[in-house]
Write an enzyme that holds these catalytic residues in place. Structure first.
Site, mmCIF file in Angstrom:
data_model
loop_
_atom_site.group_PDB
_atom_site.id
_atom_site.type_symbol
_atom_site.label_atom_id
_atom_site.label_comp_id
_atom_site.label_asym_id
_atom_site.label_seq_id
_atom_site.Cartn_x
_atom_site.Cartn_y
_atom_site.Cartn_z
ATOM 1 C CB THR A 106 4.725 7.558 -6.054
ATOM 2 O OG1 THR A 106 3.607 6.214 -6.699
ATOM 3 C CG2 THR A 106 4.567 8.576 -5.371
ATOM 4 N NE ARG A 142 -3.158 10.906 -2.587
ATOM 5 C CZ ARG A 142 -2.276 10.139 -2.968
ATOM 6 N NH1 ARG A 142 -1.470 9.543 -3.152
ATOM 7 N NH2 ARG A 142 -2.719 9.257 -1.929
ATOM 8 C CB THR A 179 4.968 3.893 -4.348
ATOM 9 O OG1 THR A 179 3.626 4.843 -4.956
ATOM 10 C CG2 THR A 179 6.450 4.403 -3.956
ATOM 11 C CB THR A 182 4.729 0.838 -1.196
ATOM 12 O OG1 THR A 182 3.861 0.527 -2.100
ATOM 13 C CG2 THR A 182 4.295 -0.710 -0.539
ATOM 14 N N GLY A 183 1.296 1.652 -0.571
ATOM 15 C CA GLY A 183 0.528 1.472 -1.007
ATOM 16 C C GLY A 183 -0.512 3.284 -0.779
ATOM 17 C CB SER A 193 2.347 3.224 -10.273
ATOM 18 O OG SER A 193 1.790 3.916 -8.999
#
Ligand code: ASP
Length: 319
Positions: A197, A207, A179, A230-231, A77
């Site tokens: 990330t 994106r 990330t 993060t997320g 990631s």
């Protein structure tokens, strides 16, 4: 609450004052500290701490620490080996911010293993904050970065497996959210942060998430604190999460309360919040850390006093 807030703010101001006075004894009272997101933060913290121990700056530590993870092909990631978008392109997002409020960022960058180092160049060598896509790539090459293939055999095989069903619903699991966001405080008490990330696995081509957006994925206010996220980036973009955390610290909350309030903002505004993970990690000027997430499987690595540990964050949902 007011008292604890005042106390926290007071300690921060005291540290700043001591650092500014330059007394050796006072400066020694501020310990270098590093926090970073997820398990891979343990490795990144070691690299950052080496720099801080040698008297290096929080900025150098925040850059070099996360570069270790960018260079790891096994990490799916971040950097090389990052999961590609739905068309098989690895596109990277990163940013960096220093104690003077300078910021640099790259988004939708392809073929460069160390987007955070390019982000630093944007900060230091251009009058801009963010470069994107083709322009960011051209700038990186001009700056001497090597163009390389970032899609490893392993990520390619995973992507080909995914393509059989092409299930596009963003999934909330540990593999898809890792990330690395890092906050460092150096011996002078200065704060800097970084975030890097490959974004959501199998995202739409083009994106861009929160990670390269100053205020969403990272924010540093050297007088008060710093935060990383993060997320599911769309949720942090819609609430300007990292800025919100730091702003709440500035208004007097502890780092922990600020992270909790920023998650609460998502819960209040977004009815489908349960479908996603978001984790905030913050450090205030006094070196206190805070972390909070929607789901309980967010963790972070904290390096202080020579001890590097993985800590489970508290969460809104205890699922
Ligand atoms: N925040 C990143 C993004 O939305 C993903 C992650 O943290 O894993 O691009």
């Amino acid at each position: 609450m007011k008292n604890s807030l005042a106390a926290t703010a007071g300690v921060g101001l005291l540290n700043t004052a001591c650092a500014n006075q330059g007394s050796k004894e006072m400066i020694r009272s501020i310990k270098p500290k590093v926090v970073s997101t997820w398990r891979h933060g343990l490795q990144a913290n070691e690299a950052a701490n080496e720099i801080l121990k040698a008297g290096g700056s929080a900025l150098d530590a925040a850059e070099k620490g996360v570069m270790v993870i960018e260079a790891d092909p096994e990490n799916t990631s971040v950097g090389i080996g990052g999961a590609p978008d739905r068309d098989g392109n690895v596109t990277l997002d990163a940013c960096i911010m220093d104690h003077k409020g300078n910021a640099g960022s790259v988004s939708f960058l392809q073929h460069i293993k160390h987007p955070v180092a390019v982000a630093r160049k944007v900060m230091e060598e251009t009058p801009h904050v963010m470069l994107a896509g083709e322009g960011a790539l051209r700038f990186a090459i001009d700056q001497g970065f090597e163009k390389e293939n970032l899609l490893t055999e392993k990520s390619k095989a995973e992507w080909e497996k995914w393509r059989k069903t092409s299930d596009y619903k963003p999934v909330i699991n540990v593999e898809n959210h890792d990330t690395i966001g890092m906050i460092c405080q150096d011996a002078n008490g200065n704060l800097s942060g970084s975030c890097t990330t490959s974004g959501l696995a199998y995202k739409m081509h083009g994106r861009v998430g929160d990670s390269p957006v100053i205020g969403a994925g990272l924010y540093v206010d050297n007088d008060y604190g710093a935060a990383v996220a993060t997320g599911m980036g769309e949720l942090m973009l819609k609430t300007l999460g990292a800025f919100l955390v730091v702003e709440l610290i500035r208004q007097g909350m502890s780092a922990q309360e600020a992270c909790e309030q920023a998650i609460q903002r998502i819960v209040d505004k977004m009815p489908d919040y349960k479908d996603f993970q978001v984790g905030y990690l913050a450090m205030d000027k006094a070196g206190n850390t805070g972390a909070f997430a929607i789901h309980k499987w967010f963790n972070y690595a904290e390096m202080a006093d020579g001890k590097n540990e993985l800590i489970d964050s508290k969460a809104y949902l205890n699922d």
